[in-house]
Motif scaffolding. Structure first.
Motif, mmCIF file in Angstrom:
data_model
loop_
_atom_site.group_PDB
_atom_site.id
_atom_site.type_symbol
_atom_site.label_atom_id
_atom_site.label_comp_id
_atom_site.label_asym_id
_atom_site.label_seq_id
_atom_site.Cartn_x
_atom_site.Cartn_y
_atom_site.Cartn_z
ATOM 1 N N GLU A 1 -27.826 11.147 -33.995
ATOM 2 C CA GLU A 1 -27.868 9.727 -34.334
ATOM 3 C C GLU A 1 -27.959 8.863 -33.065
ATOM 4 O O GLU A 1 -27.527 9.267 -31.990
ATOM 5 N N GLU A 2 -28.520 7.666 -33.224
ATOM 6 C CA GLU A 2 -28.647 6.693 -32.130
ATOM 7 C C GLU A 2 -29.461 7.243 -30.955
ATOM 8 O O GLU A 2 -29.315 6.812 -29.819
ATOM 9 N N ASN A 3 -30.336 8.209 -31.248
ATOM 10 C CA ASN A 3 -31.202 8.800 -30.225
ATOM 11 C C ASN A 3 -30.414 9.519 -29.138
ATOM 12 O O ASN A 3 -30.873 9.662 -27.994
ATOM 13 N N ILE B 1 -23.136 19.195 -23.274
ATOM 14 C CA ILE B 1 -23.856 18.315 -22.364
ATOM 15 C C ILE B 1 -24.770 17.438 -23.195
ATOM 16 O O ILE B 1 -25.532 17.937 -24.039
ATOM 17 N N ILE B 2 -24.713 16.127 -22.969
ATOM 18 C CA ILE B 2 -25.594 15.206 -23.682
ATOM 19 C C ILE B 2 -26.372 14.347 -22.694
ATOM 20 O O ILE B 2 -26.011 14.229 -21.525
ATOM 21 N N ASP B 3 -27.449 13.758 -23.194
ATOM 22 C CA ASP B 3 -28.223 12.765 -22.452
ATOM 23 C C ASP B 3 -28.093 11.472 -23.260
ATOM 24 O O ASP B 3 -28.697 11.325 -24.317
ATOM 25 N N LYS B 4 -27.256 10.572 -22.778
ATOM 26 C CA LYS B 4 -26.951 9.342 -23.513
ATOM 27 C C LYS B 4 -28.045 8.295 -23.298
ATOM 28 O O LYS B 4 -28.456 8.037 -22.165
ATOM 29 N N PRO B 5 -28.515 7.665 -24.372
ATOM 30 C CA PRO B 5 -29.502 6.596 -24.202
ATOM 31 C C PRO B 5 -28.832 5.297 -23.770
ATOM 32 O O PRO B 5 -27.633 5.090 -23.998
#
Length: 317
Positions: free
Chosen positions: A90-92, A104-108
């Protein structure tokens, strides 16, 4: 040599010798993984398959139900060898990697990392927690560090209490490598330098500023190197390495140097959001740390946003 666990499939041990597999019921990938990892949950084994960490005769396994024979070679790769599988939530929000210990995430840009428990807006922490709890109701996600709402890039989360403690210790001891791609106004006089400031937060306004008072401020240290610049546009692309993790640190320290971050709505110009790239030009592009379980160094990278690179495509250095 590759760090792999190879499971022999020659037969099943018996009191009077080896019974050929062909005389036994067909064995599955699940059977073999359960024998190798007797304390692992089925959910964990399934995640190993999803992240392509299990190979049968060199080919990634697609299902736990897949059968094996006495001539097959089964391998399980470690985290550092496992390829990343990006999943968009969600929320890209991009899920870059997950095992039973870290995420590990890549936050927009525009998405909060986390705030208080009653926060009505979406946050990276809540999105991740909901995602993993749909797979396992007992799943946990622990916040380790944050990115400003308007910034983008890599963040690491822990999945158990001991993993949280181990990662927090690395942050406290500054043994985690964090690099950021940042676009700034003007071109720094020194191509590379170390910035050291004492930063103090105005708790009423929520903004941070340098202070000469070493007792009140918190020490902030970063290195920067100029990657490219445009003399006509009067902008520069810096690669910053953080050695401390203070609130708004990069933004405040670069502004104090005379080079505020492009499109910074707090520390930039009054018309900041009208400036290309029309979002805070700060991206967390690299993480290196010691995996809390394997104790091996692992690294993750996220490319600089195209809107940043576009500003230099027609520039003359």
């Amino acid at each position: 040599m590759p760090n792999k666990v190879t499971i022999p499939l020659c037969g099943v041990a018996a009191a009077d010798g080896i019974i050929p597999l062909m005389t036994q019921p067909p064995l599955t990938i699940l059977n073999r993984l359960e024998s190798l990892f007797p304390h692992a949950r089925k959910t964990t084994l399934r995640e190993m398959i999803e992240h392509k960490r299990v190979r049968l005769n060199g080919v990634p396994v697609k299902s736990l139900k897949q059968t094996v024979t006495n001539s097959d070679k089964l391998e399980v790769t470690t985290l550092s060898e496992a390829p990343s599988k990006h999943v968009i939530l969600e929320e890209n929000l991009k899920l870059v990697f997950a095992d039973t210990h870290i995420v590990i995430i890549d936050k927009p840009a525009g998405l909060l990392t986390s705030t208080h428990a009653k926060e009505p807006r979406p946050t990276a922490l809540k999105i991740l927690s909901d995602h993993f709890r749909r797979q396992n109701a007992k799943s946990q996600i622990h916040l380790i560090h944050r990115l400003d709402k308007d910034a983008s890039g890599l963040l690491v989360f822990a999945r158990t209490g001991p993993d949280f403690t181990a990662l927090k210790k690395q942050f406290f001891e500054h043994t985690i490598t964090r690099r950021y791609d940042v676009l700034v106004h003007g071109i720094p006089e020194k191509k590379e330098d170390r910035l050291e400031n004492f930063l103090l937060e105005d708790e009423k306004l929520g903004v941070v500023h340098p202070t000469p008072d070493e007792k009140k401020g918190k020490l902030a240290i970063l290195d920067y190197v100029t990657i490219q610049s445009d003399k006509n546009k009067r902008i520069a692309h810096l690669l910053c390495t953080l050695f401390t993790g203070r609130k708004h640190q990069i933004r405040v320290q670069l502004k104090s140097l005379g080079h505020p971050v492009l499109a910074d709505p707090i520390y930039g110009r009054k018309t900041a959001l009208q400036e290309p790239p029309h979002r805070l030009a700060l991206h967390a592009s690299h993480l290196t740390f010691t995996h809390p379980k394997t104790k091996r160094l692992v690294s993750f990278d996220s490319p600089m946003p195209g809107s940043f690179a576009h500003l230099f495509r027609t520039s003359g250095k």
